[in-house]
Design an enzyme around this catalytic site. Structure first.
Site, PDB file in Angstrom:
ATOM      1  N   CYS A  34     -18.719 -23.197  -0.253  1.00 31.18           N
ATOM      2  CA  CYS A  34     -17.371 -23.772  -0.270  1.00 31.18           C
ATOM      3  C   CYS A  34     -16.414 -22.894  -1.060  1.00 31.18           C
ATOM      4  O   CYS A  34     -16.624 -22.630  -2.243  1.00 31.18           O
ATOM      5  CB  CYS A  34     -17.417 -25.158  -0.878  1.00 31.18           C
TER       6      CYS A  34
ATOM      7  N   CYS B 203      13.581 -20.097  -7.376  1.00 30.33           N
ATOM      8  CA  CYS B 203      14.970 -20.062  -7.827  1.00 30.33           C
ATOM      9  C   CYS B 203      14.987 -19.644  -9.293  1.00 30.33           C
ATOM     10  O   CYS B 203      14.593 -20.399 -10.185  1.00 30.33           O
ATOM     11  CB  CYS B 203      15.592 -21.447  -7.655  1.00 30.33           C
TER      12      CYS B 203
END
Length: 382
Positions: free
Chosen positions: A55, A354
């Site tokens: 996994c 931003c």
């Protein structure tokens, strides 16, 4: 008694919702995400290593905490189908295995170090899967990109086999790498983004019990070799100054933004409409943060980017305010407040970093080599 029964029912329902509903949602929406090949340009001086250890959720964290590792990407490798989807890979239909691709700085960490970290995450004697995950799609493997990686991987495997640490032969494959496809977004950094579900899965997978049996605690926490001082980028050795020194070093707005988490005025800052070729670095540490190649006009009045240059220099933190939770972005070495990231950006990432101009210093492309950022010139190659 009735109230107790109702309370227990609600508690079980809540726990089940946390653990199982998102998993079911992920499974049935996997195809909507798709996957894309991950490639480095020929000019990129960073190293690339790909490992399969069952996994991929469990394989990201061990590599991400190594200094000099820029990014760890979960994905698929080894099959013939183009742009495979998770549900098909997990079913064993495509021939791919779940894997992680490690992007690293060879001057900071060696391929041999990465191999040592890899062996400490898996059961190399299992040829039918890994721990609770069964099937060839979860088998372990080292995917090499050149003859040197092949030689080092085979030598490392041979040494481990001859060490007698395990009760059975080492069966992990060492094979040539083919196209590596980035997995769907919800698989990336799963251990960070979904800690409850990740810890529930991991604690029941049998992985840690196996590793604890065959590796001592100090061996599990493998420490990579230290690079020569001359090879360490200057910004990785930055040490933050005291408050008085910072106030003298920075302007008023620079100090308020970077040290007090303030926000500068929109449209009245240095880089909101600046699009010259180059990179933006932390105003204190100089660590590389963003590139003009990922910059765009977001109509917000602040410099905006779709992604950082390298994940290594970016730290995400929860920022709770009157409008709810936002994701704050800080620099890793300078510990400067930079801005926030939002999910309303353009393709290919859908993100909008931003940033505050006051936290950044711009290095023009023509000045990058002399300023010590030569390794990032690949960003501007066609």
């Amino acid at each position: 008694m009735k109230k107790v029964i109702i309370f227990l029912f609600l508690a079980i329902f809540a726990i089940g919702s946390i653990i199982f509903v998102p998993i079911v949602y992920d499974y049935f929406t996997a195809r909507s995400y798709g996957s894309e090949p991950v490639e480095l340009s020929e000019e990129d001086t960073r190293g690339k290593a790909t490992f399969a250890g069952g996994c991929f959720w469990c394989m990201e964290a061990p590599f991400e905490y190594i200094e000099g590792v820029h990014d760890v990407v979960s994905g698929y490798i080894g099959g013939e189908e183009v742009n495979p989807a998770y549900e098909d890979v997990a079913s064993g239909e495509t021939g791919h295995v779940e894997a992680v691709q490690v992007i690293y700085d060879p001057s900071m960490v060696t391929y041999e170090d990465l191999l040592e970290v890899f062996w400490r995450q898996i059961d190399p004697t299992d040829d039918e899967g890994q721990f609770v995950d069964r099937g060839a799609q979860y088998s372990s493997g080292i995917f090499y990109y050149d003859d040197e990686q092949k030689q080092l991987a085979e030598e490392s495997k041979r040494e481990l086999d001859q060490s007698g640490r395990f009760d059975a032969p080492i069966v992990t494959r060492v094979i040539e790498a083919e196209t590596f496809y980035r997995a769907e977004d919800y698989h990336q950094n799963y251990y960070k983004e979904n800690p409850v579900r990740y810890n529930f899965y991991r604690s029941n997978s049998g992985r840690d019990e196996f590793l604890d049996e065959y590796w001592e605690e100090d061996e599990r926490e493998y420490t990579v070799s230290e690079p020569d001082d001359d090879d360490i980028a200057f910004w990785r050795t930055y040490e933050k100054e005291d408050e008085e020194t910072l106030r003298n070093q920075l302007s008023k707005i620079q100090y308020e933004v970077t040290q007090e988490d303030d926000t500068e005025p929109a449209y009245r800052n240095q880089y909101w409409d600046h699009y010259e070729d180059g990179i933006y670095v932390d105003i204190l540490s100089g660590e590389p943060l963003f590139s003009s190649t990922h910059q765009y006009d977001s109509d917000t009045g602040w410099p905006s980017f779709t992604q950082p240059i390298v994940e290594e220099t970016i730290v995400e933190e929860d920022d709770w305010g009157l409008l709810g939770r936002r994701t704050e972005i800080r620099s890793a070495y300078g510990d400067s407040h930079l801005g926030h990231v939002f999910n309303d950006g353009p393709e290919p990432t859908g993100l909008r970093y931003c940033m505050n101009s006051a936290a950044l210093n711009f290095i023009a492309k023509d000045d990058m080599e002399s300023a010590g950022y030569e390794e990032f010139l690949y960003l501007f190659e066609d």
